[in-house]
Write an enzyme that holds these catalytic residues in place. Structure first.
Site, PDB file in Angstrom:
ATOM      1  N   ASP A 318       0.954  -1.179  -0.068  1.00  0.00           N
ATOM      2  CA  ASP A 318       0.002   0.037  -0.002  1.00  0.00           C
ATOM      3  C   ASP A 318       0.768   1.292   0.109  1.00  0.00           C
ATOM      4  O   ASP A 318       2.134   1.067   0.220  1.00  0.00           O
ATOM      5  CB  ASP A 318      -0.981   0.125   1.181  1.00  0.00           C
ATOM      6  CG  ASP A 318      -2.000   1.091   1.217  1.00  0.00           C
ATOM      7  OD1 ASP A 318      -2.406   1.532   0.104  1.00  0.00           O
ATOM      8  OD2 ASP A 318      -2.373   1.435   2.116  1.00  0.00           O
ATOM      9  N   GLU A 321       2.852   4.789  -3.918  1.00  0.00           N
ATOM     10  CA  GLU A 321       3.067   5.570  -5.328  1.00  0.00           C
ATOM     11  C   GLU A 321       4.385   6.108  -5.395  1.00  0.00           C
ATOM     12  O   GLU A 321       4.757   6.427  -6.712  1.00  0.00           O
ATOM     13  CB  GLU A 321       1.879   6.617  -5.120  1.00  0.00           C
ATOM     14  CG  GLU A 321       0.573   6.370  -5.420  1.00  0.00           C
ATOM     15  CD  GLU A 321       0.016   5.651  -3.960  1.00  0.00           C
ATOM     16  OE1 GLU A 321       0.457   5.933  -2.800  1.00  0.00           O
ATOM     17  OE2 GLU A 321      -0.822   4.730  -4.171  1.00  0.00           O
ATOM     18  N   ASP A 394      -8.530   3.982  -3.019  1.00  0.00           N
ATOM     19  CA  ASP A 394      -9.728   4.607  -1.902  1.00  0.00           C
ATOM     20  C   ASP A 394     -11.005   5.045  -2.426  1.00  0.00           C
ATOM     21  O   ASP A 394     -11.176   6.422  -2.349  1.00  0.00           O
ATOM     22  CB  ASP A 394      -9.066   5.414  -1.053  1.00  0.00           C
ATOM     23  CG  ASP A 394      -8.006   4.792  -0.042  1.00  0.00           C
ATOM     24  OD1 ASP A 394      -7.789   3.629  -0.049  1.00  0.00           O
ATOM     25  OD2 ASP A 394      -7.177   5.724   0.560  1.00  0.00           O
TER      26      ASP A 394
HETATM   27  C1  GLC Z   1      -4.866   3.353   2.488  1.00  0.00           C
HETATM   28  C2  GLC Z   1      -5.137   2.130   1.706  1.00  0.00           C
HETATM   29  C3  GLC Z   1      -6.433   1.597   2.456  1.00  0.00           C
HETATM   30  C4  GLC Z   1      -5.938   1.254   3.835  1.00  0.00           C
HETATM   31  C5  GLC Z   1      -5.442   2.309   4.505  1.00  0.00           C
HETATM   32  C6  GLC Z   1      -4.564   1.914   5.847  1.00  0.00           C
HETATM   33  O1  GLC Z   1      -5.702   4.616   2.369  1.00  0.00           O
HETATM   34  O2  GLC Z   1      -5.578   2.647   0.533  1.00  0.00           O
HETATM   35  O3  GLC Z   1      -6.919   0.651   1.670  1.00  0.00           O
HETATM   36  O4  GLC Z   1      -6.939   0.489   4.446  1.00  0.00           O
HETATM   37  O5  GLC Z   1      -4.262   2.931   3.854  1.00  0.00           O
HETATM   38  O6  GLC Z   1      -3.808   1.117   5.767  1.00  0.00           O
END
Ligand code: GLC
Length: 626
Positions: A318, A321, A394
């Site tokens: 996660d 980017e 998201d």
């Molecule tokens: C980011 C991710 C999401 C995750 C969050 C906490 O927003 O896109 O899927 O739950 O981080 O880790």
């Protein structure tokens, strides 16, 4: 400006000045004279430290691809930027999003041609906005490797593009099952209770996700106090047939008493002055692995291997980017990246490839443990399909976000990234049962089928909804088709053909399909038109014969039909669909099943694995069992 032209079969390469691509794809071509590019009307120009590539945009030319872009599938009259971005709660028109794929397909006079600009820098694509009759691509550096793929079909363009950038990975069967997730399920007993609770309702969870709260103060590769016995938790989950996937963020807490920080020293991104680049992420001040070089990838691979060997089944990457928790969400300051070839390049020249190299390192580590690794990534660059599945980040719990997910997933699919899904129900904001059901229906055949919700969002697991039975029905309908989805996954892995396809992929000669976003093909054999507006809708069936999967009624396309069943699914003439315990056929055809079986049908004669019930649709619209 110096140019060189090369060709290999129907793939052409143009080298402008002296490109040394940040991501190397293997290409061996022989010299050509540049006539091919000239005939397409391609013009190149150079300014100080930048290049512009233009080409005419015909009145009847349509543009598809570019991966995750929050527009209609046809990119005409859009101007879009390649810059991986943490885009919480994005909407139609938000640009850019998380994934950057500088590859598009132009369709003109029934012929498709692909264009790929191999640069992870901030490229700008302009399709008839700044110049009404031209496509303009701006590149913020003066050397470029670019490719042109001849068709004439979209499918052939995609085959050639994935011959170059890599065929998609081969995910395990459980990757296509029903996945449960939440930011965050904890403590560990709650994780187990959650799987049980789904099971009690008759829902098998093939994978459950642990979000950042499993960690000790958000430090990667650690368990917090809420997970006193992870080994037991994993065993219990496995005992119920559920795989356990942990999130791993890209940021490593800068802390002299933290093992991963100490072992990672020497592998973090640096500033021009040689100091480690530090910025804010979940654990506080963090350093960021410099995945662009092999030494860093090897270190990361070792950490991932040690972590995964505790019994974890897959890794969820996660914020890659790469994002920070600063106001800009981006790297700030003069960060340099150390490449394998010894160069040190500024962040803005390489940024979009950061998740590519992170996913490569993660996948290769998992290859040492699993035959079929599972990696899920939020961000990506061209070629990431070799290493990871992608989810659309998201997304929102709003009505407009549902068709937007269709656009993103279908577009990623025809941009070489076929293993994709979205957070069912929407991540950002609060959902309601009818919206969640729309999500489950719209995404019915998406390769990844995962419910996920933000921390402050409402509970949106099926058993928390008054329309639970309908949501469960969606899961059951999907599960019926797992043999077909998994068979297609094999085709995808071998060829690059996506599982879910916009209608235009199969019917590129029919311009009506270019604007249809609320129907999609599953492989070449099924057409699905999700009920997204209410309980009935109109469905466009393109040229050819189609049979309603449930009633066997036969239709002759092109035609519009009214459908009021909750799952409008049509079999295309000449297709065989393996389903759970049965196969369905219409016309004559053949399909390879994932386990090596083959099913074929020529209208009268069946050949299929013995345990499958066989149902064939006759041209008079009757169903025949054999
Ligand atoms: C980011 C991710 C999401 C995750 C969050 C906490 O927003 O896109 O899927 O739950 O981080 O880790």
């Amino acid at each position: 400006m110096k140019t060189a032209f090369e060709v290999n079969g129907k793939t052409h390469r143009i080298l402008i000045n002296d490109p040394r691509p940040v991501v190397n794809f293997d290409f061996k071509g022989s010299e050509e004279d540049g006539r091919f590019a000239k005939e397409l009307g391609i013009e190149l120009s150079e300014e100080k430290n930048s290049l512009t590539v233009t080409k005419p945009l015909g009145i009847d030319e349509h543009i598809f691809g570019l991966g995750e872009k929050a527009f209609e599938l046809d990119r005409r009259r859009t101007r879009t930027v390649m810059w991986n971005t943490d885009a919480y709660g994005y909407r139609w028109g938000t640009d850019p999003l998380y994934v950057s794929v500088p590859f598009f397909i132009s369709l003109s006079e029934g012929k498709a041609i692909g264009f790929f600009f191999n640069s992870p820098a901030k490229l700008v694509f302009d399709f008839g906005v700044s110049r009404y009759d031209r496509i303009t691509v701006t590149i913020p550096h003066s050397d470029l490797e670019m490719f042109i793929f001849e068709g004439p079909t979209i499918e052939e363009v995609l085959e050639r593009y994935t011959d170059l950038t890599g065929k998609p990975l081969d995910p395990p069967l459980w990757a296509f099952g029903y996945h449960a997730s939440r930011y965050s399920y904890f403590p560990q007993d709650y994780v187990i209770a959650m799987i049980k609770r789904h099971k009690d309702e008759g829902i098998d969870v093939s994978a459950i996700y642990l979000d950042i709260d499993y960690m000790d103060k958000y430090k990667d590769f650690t368990w917090g106090d809420n997970f006193p016995d992870p080994k037991r938790m994993i065993e219990e989950a496995h005992g119920m047939g559920t795989k356990v996937i942990t999130i791993v963020d890209h940021a490593i807490k800068a802390d002299q008493s933290y093992e991963a920080f100490l072992s990672g020293l020497g592998h973090f991104c640096e500033l021009e002055d040689g100091n480690i680049y530090l910025d804010r992420m979940w654990p506080g001040t963090c350093a960021f692995p410099d995945f662009f070089n092999k030494a860093c990838r090897d270190w990361w691979g070792d950490e991932i291997t040690k972590w995964t060997k505790q019994g974890i089944d897959g890794i969820w990457l996660d914020m890659n980017e790469p994002a920070t928790l600063t106001q800009e969400h981006d790297f700030r300051g003069p960060v340099l990246h150390a490449l394998d070839d010894g160069r040190k390049l500024r962040h803005e020249l390489v940024r979009n490839a950061y998740p590519y190299y992170e996913a490569m390192a993660t996948y290769e580590a998992l290859r040492g443990i699993f035959e079929k690794p599972f990696v899920l990534s939020r961000a990506g660059y061209a070629g990431i399909q070799k290493y990871a599945m992608i989810w659309t980040g998201d997304n929102s719990s709003t009505e407009e976000a549902v068709p937007l997910q269709l656009s993103l997933v279908l577009s990623l699919s025809i941009s070489g990234i076929p293993f994709v899904g979205c957070d069912l129900g929407g991540f950002a904001g609060r959902s309601n049962p009818s919206l969640v059901l729309k999500y489950y229906r719209a995404a019915l055949f998406f390769p990844l089928y995962r419910n996920h919700k933000e921390k402050t969002g409402n509970d949106q697991e099926p058993f928390n909804l008054y329309n639970e039975e309908e949501v469960k029905e969606a899961i059951n309908v999907r599960n019926k088709f797992l043999p077909y989805i998994y068979s297609l996954a094999r085709e995808t892995h071998e060829t690059g053909h996506p599982i879910v396809r916009p209608l235009l992929y199969e019917f590129q000669d029919d311009p009506k399909t270019y604007g249809i976003l609320d129907e999609y093909m599953v492989g070449s054999g099924l057409l699905y038109a999700p009920q997204m507006y209410g309980e009935s809708r109109k469905v466009y069936l393109p040229k050819g014969k189609w049979a309603d999967l449930w009633t066997c009624k036969v239709f002759e396309g092109p035609t519009w039909v009214d459908v009021n069943n909750p799952y409008p699914i049509f079999i295309r003439y000449g297709s065989i669909i393996p389903m759970d315990g049965e196969v369905r056929a219409f016309g004559s055809g053949k399909i390879k099943l994932y386990d090596g079986f083959e099913v074929s049908y020529d209208g009268n004669v069946w050949s299929a694995p013995p345990k499958l019930k066989r149902i064939a649709v006759d041209l008079d619209g009757s169903c025949k069992s054999a």
